[in-house]
Write a protein that holds these residues in place. Structure first.
Motif, short mmCIF file in Angstrom:
data_model
loop_
_atom_site.label_atom_id
_atom_site.label_comp_id
_atom_site.label_asym_id
_atom_site.label_seq_id
_atom_site.Cartn_x
_atom_site.Cartn_y
_atom_site.Cartn_z
N PHE A 160 44.62 32.78 44.64
CA PHE A 160 45.56 32.89 45.75
C PHE A 160 46.36 34.19 45.65
CE2 PHE A 160 45.10 28.29 46.61
CZ PHE A 160 45.04 28.34 48.00
N GLY A 161 46.81 34.50 44.43
CA GLY A 161 47.57 35.74 44.22
C GLY A 161 46.75 36.96 44.58
N GLY A 162 45.48 36.97 44.17
CA GLY A 162 44.60 38.09 44.49
C GLY A 162 44.38 38.22 45.99
N TYR A 163 44.19 37.07 46.66
CA TYR A 163 43.97 37.12 48.11
C TYR A 163 45.20 37.66 48.84
CZ TYR A 163 43.50 35.65 52.93
OH TYR A 163 43.46 35.65 54.30
N LEU A 164 46.39 37.16 48.48
CA LEU A 164 47.61 37.61 49.16
C LEU A 164 47.87 39.10 48.93
CD1 LEU A 164 49.94 34.57 48.44
CD2 LEU A 164 48.93 35.22 50.64
N ALA A 165 47.48 39.59 47.75
CA ALA A 165 47.68 41.01 47.46
C ALA A 165 46.71 41.89 48.23
CB ALA A 165 47.54 41.25 45.96
N SER A 189 35.05 44.93 51.99
CA SER A 189 36.37 45.46 51.63
C SER A 189 36.97 44.60 50.52
CB SER A 189 37.30 45.44 52.84
OG SER A 189 37.53 44.11 53.27
N ALA A 190 38.09 45.05 49.99
CA ALA A 190 38.81 44.25 49.00
C ALA A 190 39.26 42.94 49.61
CB ALA A 190 40.01 45.05 48.47
N PHE A 191 39.65 42.98 50.88
CA PHE A 191 40.08 41.79 51.60
C PHE A 191 38.94 40.77 51.69
CE2 PHE A 191 40.28 40.28 56.24
CZ PHE A 191 40.81 39.04 55.89
N SER A 192 37.76 41.22 52.08
CA SER A 192 36.63 40.29 52.22
C SER A 192 36.22 39.71 50.87
CB SER A 192 35.44 40.99 52.88
OG SER A 192 34.94 42.04 52.07
N SER A 193 36.26 40.54 49.82
CA SER A 193 35.92 40.05 48.48
C SER A 193 36.89 38.96 48.03
CB SER A 193 35.93 41.21 47.48
OG SER A 193 34.95 42.17 47.81
N ALA A 194 38.18 39.18 48.29
CA ALA A 194 39.19 38.19 47.91
C ALA A 194 39.02 36.91 48.71
CB ALA A 194 40.59 38.77 48.11
N PHE A 195 38.72 37.04 50.00
CA PHE A 195 38.53 35.87 50.85
C PHE A 195 37.35 35.03 50.38
CE2 PHE A 195 36.03 34.04 54.31
CZ PHE A 195 36.93 33.11 54.81
N TYR A 196 36.20 35.66 50.21
CA TYR A 196 35.00 34.91 49.81
C TYR A 196 35.14 34.32 48.41
CZ TYR A 196 32.30 36.43 53.88
OH TYR A 196 31.83 36.62 55.15
N THR A 197 35.84 35.02 47.54
CA THR A 197 36.02 34.51 46.18
C THR A 197 36.88 33.25 46.19
OG1 THR A 197 35.81 36.72 45.23
CG2 THR A 197 36.83 35.04 43.86
N LEU A 198 38.00 33.29 46.91
CA LEU A 198 38.90 32.13 46.97
C LEU A 198 38.25 30.94 47.69
CD1 LEU A 198 41.56 30.61 46.76
CD2 LEU A 198 42.40 31.91 48.74
N VAL A 199 37.83 31.16 48.91
CA VAL A 199 37.28 30.06 49.70
C VAL A 199 35.93 29.60 49.14
CG1 VAL A 199 36.62 29.31 52.02
CG2 VAL A 199 38.50 30.93 51.72
N GLY A 200 35.13 30.55 48.65
CA GLY A 200 33.85 30.21 48.07
C GLY A 200 33.98 29.41 46.78
#
Length: 208
Positions: free
Chosen positions: A45-50, A136-147
């Motif tokens: 979550f912290g990574g995604y918000l950042a 992007s960094a955003f997409s990587s964070a999104f897929y990592t968290l939700v995935g």
């Protein structure tokens, strides 16, 4: 105590999931496991918000333009309903009604499978739009968290499917009662995590 002993509704313990020392030890170990899972998701979550909406110059995707709340709302209802059906299953476990417990667990699995299918559809849709893991960094964070959450749902589905089929002929006893109950706790945990994902990722993402 004989873990495979046959019971009746009258002789069945009030708390069968913790009726033995082995069961109590498993509970301690499981809560330690969940503590580690909380730390894992807190980090994600912290990574995604950042990294939210962060990417190379000219980034085409943002949370407001990408996320589709109606689809995510249906996914949320499926998962929350599955949490309720697992509560019904544990009610029947405590009342020593094996068939009804198995039925409600099967419904729980069906709802969880529906959630997972919609999540696969969501990811596929985003990839077709060009929003890939490496976009992007955003997409990587999104897929990592939700995935990662989706992976936990898949693990839960495999777990409950094995429990249902392996114990279909064995019935309910003090040995497998703990396994059923710990699954229920695990399922509630991933439901709670999804509520945070729905709020932090999707709802706050669309609102801005």
């Amino acid at each position: 105590m004989d873990l495979n002993k046959k019971f009746t509704p009258e002789t069945w313990p009030d708390h069968p999931e913790q009726a033995t020392l082995e069961a109590k030890n498993k509970f301690v170990g499981f809560w330690i496991f969940l503590a580690g899972e909380i730390i894992l998701f807190a980090t994600l979550f912290g990574g995604y918000l950042a990294l939210k909406n962060k990417g190379p110059s000219g980034l085409e995707f943002s949370t407001q333009s990408l996320y589709e709340l109606p689809l995510v709302f249906v996914m949320t209802m499926l998962l929350l309903t599955s949490s309720l059906t697992s509560v019904y299953a544990m009610y029947h476990l405590k009342n020593y009604n094996f068939k009804k417990m198995q039925l409600w667990l099967a419904i729980t699995a069906f709802l969880g499978l529906g959630f997972l299918a919609l999540e696969v559809y969501e990811f596929t849709h985003y990839v077709q739009l060009g929003f890939t893991f490496s976009n992007s960094a955003f997409s990587s964070a999104f897929y990592t968290l939700v995935g990662t959450h989706g992976f936990h749902v898949a693990v839960g589905l495999v777990w409950i499917t094995l429990l249902i089929f392996r114990n279909a002929k064995r019935g309910l006893n003090l040995y497998n009662a703990t396994k059923y109950y710990t699954f229920s706790l695990y399922w509630h945990f991933i439901d709670v995590i999804w509520v945070f994902i729905f709020t932090v990722v999707y709802l706050m993402g669309v609102i801005g």
